[in-house]
Design a protein around this motif. Structure first.
Motif, short mmCIF file in Angstrom:
data_model
loop_
_atom_site.label_atom_id
_atom_site.label_comp_id
_atom_site.label_asym_id
_atom_site.label_seq_id
_atom_site.Cartn_x
_atom_site.Cartn_y
_atom_site.Cartn_z
N GLY A 143 1.79 5.48 0.48
CA GLY A 143 1.60 6.06 1.72
C GLY A 143 0.53 7.05 1.20
N ASN A 144 -0.36 7.71 2.34
CA ASN A 144 -1.44 8.44 2.02
C ASN A 144 -1.19 9.81 1.20
OD1 ASN A 144 -2.69 6.44 3.57
ND2 ASN A 144 -3.12 7.77 5.35
N THR A 184 -7.30 -2.81 5.14
CA THR A 184 -6.34 -2.51 6.18
C THR A 184 -7.35 -1.60 7.09
OG1 THR A 184 -4.44 -2.84 5.18
CG2 THR A 184 -4.66 -1.09 6.99
N THR A 185 -8.19 -0.72 6.49
CA THR A 185 -9.07 0.15 6.99
C THR A 185 -9.95 -0.70 7.92
OG1 THR A 185 -9.07 1.64 5.08
CG2 THR A 185 -11.08 1.85 6.79
N ARG A 213 -3.70 3.89 7.08
CA ARG A 213 -2.16 3.95 6.65
C ARG A 213 -1.54 2.59 6.44
NH1 ARG A 213 -2.76 3.22 11.95
NH2 ARG A 213 -1.16 2.10 13.10
N PRO A 214 -0.38 2.67 5.69
CA PRO A 214 0.31 1.43 5.41
C PRO A 214 0.80 0.81 6.76
CG PRO A 214 1.13 3.02 4.10
CD PRO A 214 0.19 3.87 5.07
N ASN A 215 0.21 -0.58 7.04
CA ASN A 215 0.43 -1.19 8.07
C ASN A 215 0.83 -2.49 8.05
OD1 ASN A 215 -0.45 -2.74 10.60
ND2 ASN A 215 -1.63 -0.94 11.32
N GLN A 254 5.65 -0.67 3.77
CA GLN A 254 4.48 -0.64 2.80
C GLN A 254 4.24 -1.93 2.27
OE1 GLN A 254 5.76 2.55 0.29
NE2 GLN A 254 4.93 4.13 1.61
N GLN A 298 0.76 -1.31 0.01
CA GLN A 298 0.10 0.03 0.11
C GLN A 298 0.94 1.44 -0.24
OE1 GLN A 298 -3.00 0.23 3.20
NE2 GLN A 298 -3.02 2.29 3.08
N GLN A 349 -7.87 -1.82 11.04
CA GLN A 349 -7.64 -1.08 12.00
C GLN A 349 -8.81 -0.46 12.84
OE1 GLN A 349 -3.93 1.19 9.40
NE2 GLN A 349 -5.31 2.39 10.32
N MET A 383 -5.67 -1.27 0.89
CA MET A 383 -6.36 -0.10 1.66
C MET A 383 -7.66 -0.41 2.29
SD MET A 383 -6.98 3.92 0.35
CE MET A 383 -5.44 4.38 0.79
N ALA A 439 -8.00 6.34 10.42
CA ALA A 439 -7.12 7.10 9.47
C ALA A 439 -6.22 6.00 9.10
CB ALA A 439 -6.27 8.10 10.37
#
Length: 315
Positions: free
Chosen positions: A93-94, A131-132, A262-264, A110, A91, A135, A128, A260
């Protein structure tokens, strides 16, 4: 190499495919041949100019595309544990974007190894959106087995992953979607289904430990009646109307959160494990080629997709 570019905000027609120099990995980076990516709401919201504080006030500075499923082509100095030819899931970055391209560079925080024997088009939907969901459920709501989770927007890209992740960790899931998508959400594991076109979930007697609102269409004052005493509400977009409802509600001070994304790597690795174990799958709504990016944006921004819209980049 080919990459989607846009130099002004506007309708999907502002997007164009440009020929740019092939990238080279710097220290702690890998160069990836992108096999497939997917559209997320942030892509067309950026294009529309709705996120100018992030994407650039006067003209776009965040490129299109965040999800990467592909093959490592080169590695930079200091990179270990991965080599050319490896499959990866990543992923951008934002504040970067740039995954709607034939090649992209990723930093070590990433990406993770991709599960074998899973097609790139299926993997491309994950980074994304999944992961959203991960999270929101774990970092924001601290999901535990047996929790009662309500997902508003269960058939969406984020929502359909959230159903599967919550079920994989032992939650009881209620999904809100249109009646025509009941079977879709039921197949993902949803225990209870609510047709938003026929009833409002806040009028039900049931209460929930976690409300994950992917569509953000309820005020906190109304939602609180279906929340248990220690429940958490998580939204995906801090819209002005929702922020105002939170500010007006003393109830919301410690109960409302926003994810929020983010790459995780931790999230990606856990999601990849679920995929490999057959507990999580990408449900593909439609596949477009890179050359069809305008049509893909136009289709996605209708917000009526069921699962993920994939961008096929390489064969």
């Amino acid at each position: 190499m080919k990459r989607v570019e846009y130099i002004q905000y506007g309708e999907p027609e502002v997007l164009m495919i440009s020929e740019v120099d092939k990238l080279k990995p710097s220290n702690d980076e890998i160069l990836v041949k992108v096999m497939a990516s997917s559209i997320n709401a942030v892509d067309w919201r950026n294009r529309q100019g709705r996120l100018r504080l992030v994407s650039g006030l006067l003209k776009p500075r965040v490129k299109q595309g965040f999800d990467v499923a592909g093959l490592v082509e080169d590695v930079g100095y200091g990179v270990s544990g991965i080599q050319a030819g490896d499959r990866i899931l990543g992923q951008r970055g934002n504040f970067q974007g740039g995954a709607f391209a034939q090649h992209v560079v990723l930093k070590s925080n990433q990406y993770c190894p991709a599960p074998p024997e899973i097609s790139f088009v299926e993997l491309a939907g994950i980074p994304m959106a999944a992961t959203t969901a991960w999270q929101a459920l774990f970092e924001n709501a601290h999901l535990v087995p047996g929790a009662h989770v309500l997902i508003n927007g269960g058939s969406s890209g984020v929502g359909h992953y959230a159903i599967q992740i919550a079920k994989a960790y032992g939650a009881a899931v209620t999904a809100i979607c249109s009646g025509k998508n009941f079977e879709f959400c039921r197949a993902l594991g949803a225990d209870v289904l609510i047709d938003y076109q026929k009833e409002n979930f806040i009028n039900r007697e049931a209460q929930y430990d976690i409300i994950f609102d992917v569509v953000n269409n309820q005020s906190m004052e109304r939602v609180k009646r279906v929340m248990k005493p220690n429940a958490v509400y998580i939204g995906t977009s801090p819209t002005p109307a929702l922020l105002w409802s939170i500010l007006k509600s003393s109830f919301a001070s410690n109960k409302a959160k926003f994810v929020a994304v983010r790459p995780n790597i931790k999230a990606l690795a856990d999601i990849s494990r679920l995929v490999e174990e057959g507990m999580l799958k990408t449900r593909i709504d439609k596949i477009f080629n890179l050359s069809e990016i305008v049509e893909a944006h136009r289709y996605s921004e209708l917000s009526q997709t069921c699962g993920k819209v994939i961008i096929q980049i390489s064969e």
